[in-house]
Design an enzyme around this catalytic site. Structure first.
Site, mmCIF file in Angstrom:
data_model
loop_
_atom_site.group_PDB
_atom_site.id
_atom_site.type_symbol
_atom_site.label_atom_id
_atom_site.label_comp_id
_atom_site.label_asym_id
_atom_site.label_seq_id
_atom_site.Cartn_x
_atom_site.Cartn_y
_atom_site.Cartn_z
ATOM 1 N N LEU A 55 16.287 28.008 -26.613
ATOM 2 C CA LEU A 55 17.228 28.396 -27.539
ATOM 3 C C LEU A 55 18.314 27.352 -27.653
ATOM 4 O O LEU A 55 19.249 27.327 -28.432
ATOM 5 C CB LEU A 55 18.152 29.627 -26.875
ATOM 6 C CG LEU A 55 17.190 30.892 -26.618
ATOM 7 C CD1 LEU A 55 18.276 31.668 -25.899
ATOM 8 C CD2 LEU A 55 16.932 31.293 -28.035
ATOM 9 N N ASP A 68 16.815 21.842 -34.576
ATOM 10 C CA ASP A 68 17.821 22.557 -33.575
ATOM 11 C C ASP A 68 19.192 22.103 -33.923
ATOM 12 O O ASP A 68 20.047 22.902 -34.009
ATOM 13 C CB ASP A 68 17.534 22.214 -32.088
ATOM 14 C CG ASP A 68 16.121 22.497 -31.659
ATOM 15 O OD1 ASP A 68 15.365 23.155 -32.405
ATOM 16 O OD2 ASP A 68 15.508 22.120 -30.621
HETATM 17 C C1 GLA Z 1 11.898 22.092 -29.857
HETATM 18 C C2 GLA Z 1 12.507 20.852 -30.801
HETATM 19 C C3 GLA Z 1 12.342 21.095 -31.984
HETATM 20 C C4 GLA Z 1 11.008 21.628 -32.644
HETATM 21 C C5 GLA Z 1 10.670 22.680 -31.750
HETATM 22 C C6 GLA Z 1 9.364 23.412 -32.025
HETATM 23 O O1 GLA Z 1 13.028 23.020 -30.012
HETATM 24 O O2 GLA Z 1 13.824 20.351 -30.256
HETATM 25 O O3 GLA Z 1 12.787 19.956 -32.836
HETATM 26 O O4 GLA Z 1 10.146 20.744 -32.828
HETATM 27 O O5 GLA Z 1 10.776 22.426 -30.184
HETATM 28 O O6 GLA Z 1 9.472 23.756 -33.306
#
Ligand code: GLA
Length: 383
Positions: A122, A169
């Protein structure tokens, strides 16, 4: 930590009066997994779980941190920022990148803590990095906009923790809007908020409790193999800058030129970029049944082609798929553990999720956690 008051109170105990308080949310992702660093589209939303910061300048050359959730303190001279071990790297990375870009920050005191479960996919680390960048921008009038802060937080993650993550994120944490997810083009960083109208359904996360950590090398391996695939296509056409320009047909045409591992990565990425565009259309047209089908397809791709799932996540999705009241389910985030995201009928949610949870517990002897998703606004000051 569960509230801004707690952050403020702890700040007062450690440093006295005068702090500002900020909230930086974690995120979910509806669809578009492992394509942010491959030039794809993603559909994340900021959630009402996050990190609170109580923070103020201290007119010195020292940054003092109190990490409330782990009950640890840490101080650093601003002219002596170096990589360390552990959570310190998330905050030090932000200071390092700000300094590298010649932004002037003074000393400050900071208490932070939150309620994003760690290792659950998350984005607790992005919430920390984005939140600190946001708070320092405010405190020291750095003049950064949200996009610049997201890029700084991403570079911070690349530098000290060392995960070559995409932009999703931190971008989602900074740009969230309550009641909405966002369709983000990870190439141009153009985005559009889409109302999250789920009718008789709701989004439920099941935390497998298999701890996932992005900086243990597996995530960077995905990144490297994807880049290997991209380089091959760039030798065919040097105008290609990302997977956006590579269709599933093209990947299939050159299947024999790629190693089986790299082919699987490439075909997944091309499919997922396509799927995320379709998913955004489904959301706009409020076609949740079709949207749910795409979630299952994404899971299959992540498990069989991109190979970032694990038996616990696969089990949760397989169980969910057998329930009439779950119309979509998949692993979410970086993978190798963390949560599944499920689109579940509100009316029968308790019974259905209860069933999945107890059979998971029986098979793996792990008690999973369940969270009902609520969206939130992006990183902001609490006044
Ligand atoms: C993690 C990474 C993101 C993305 C996701 C997979 O959360 O921090 O940048 O690559 O995995 O979608």
């Amino acid at each position: 930590m569960e509230s801004s008051q707690q952050a403020l109170q702890l700040y007062q105990e450690h440093f006295g009066q005068g702090a500002k308080v900020f909230f930086s949310p974690g995120r979910i992702n509806l669809l578009g997994e492992h394509v942010d660093y491959n030039g794809g589209f993603v559909l994340p939303a900021a959630i009402n779980k996050g990190i609170w910061f109580a923070i103020a300048p201290n007119n010195s050359n020292t940054a003092n941190f109190v990490a409330a959730d782990v009950n640890e303190s840490f101080s650093v001279q601003l002219d002596h920022i170096r990589k360390q071990d552990g959570w310190q790297n998330y905050v030090l990375g932000v200071l390092h990148i700000l300094q590298k870009k010649r932004y002037i920050i003074g000393g400050f005191n900071c208490v932070f803590g939150g309620n994003v479960p760690q290792g659950a996919g998350l984005s607790s680390s992005a919430a920390l990095e984005a939140g600190l960048a946001y708070a320092l921008n405010n405190l020291f009038s750095l003049g950064l906009n949200s996009e610049q802060m997201a890029l700084i937080a991403q570079e911070a993650e690349h530098s000290f923790p060392g995960t070559k993550c995409g932009i999703m994120d931190m971008f989602a944490s900074l740009h969230g809007k309550e009641g909405h997810c966002m369709l983000l083009d990870c190439n141009s960083l153009q985005y559009e908020h889409l109302p999250l109208e789920l009718n008789e359904y709701e989004l439920v996360l099941i935390n497998s409790k298999v701890h996932h950590s992005l900086n243990d090398g597996q995530y960077n391996k995905c990144f490297q193999e994807a880049m290997e695939g991209l380089s091959f296509f760039q030798t065919l056409n040097n105008h290609i800058t990302s997977f956006r320009a590579i269709s599933t047909d093209v990947v299939n045409q050159f299947k024999d030129n790629l190693s089986p591992e790299v082919y699987d990565r490439c075909i997944y990425i091309a499919q997922e970029i396509e799927r995320t565009k379709q998913a955004a259309v489904c959301l706009k047209e409020n076609d949740l049944i079709e949207f749910g089908k795409l979630m299952y397809q994404t899971h299959k791709g992540l498990s069989e082609l991109y190979k970032v799932s694990c038996s616990e996540l696969d089990y949760l999705v397989t169980e969910a798929k057998m329930k009439y009241d779950v119309i979509g389910s998949r692993m979410m985030g970086g993978g190798f553990g963390g949560c599944t995201i499920n689109l579940v009928s509100k009316q029968n949610r308790e019974e259905v999720i209860g069933d999945i949870v107890s059979s998971y517990q029986r098979v793996f002897d792990i008690q999973p956690e369940v969270y009902i998703v609520e969206t939130s606004n992006g990183t902001h000051e609490i006044v």
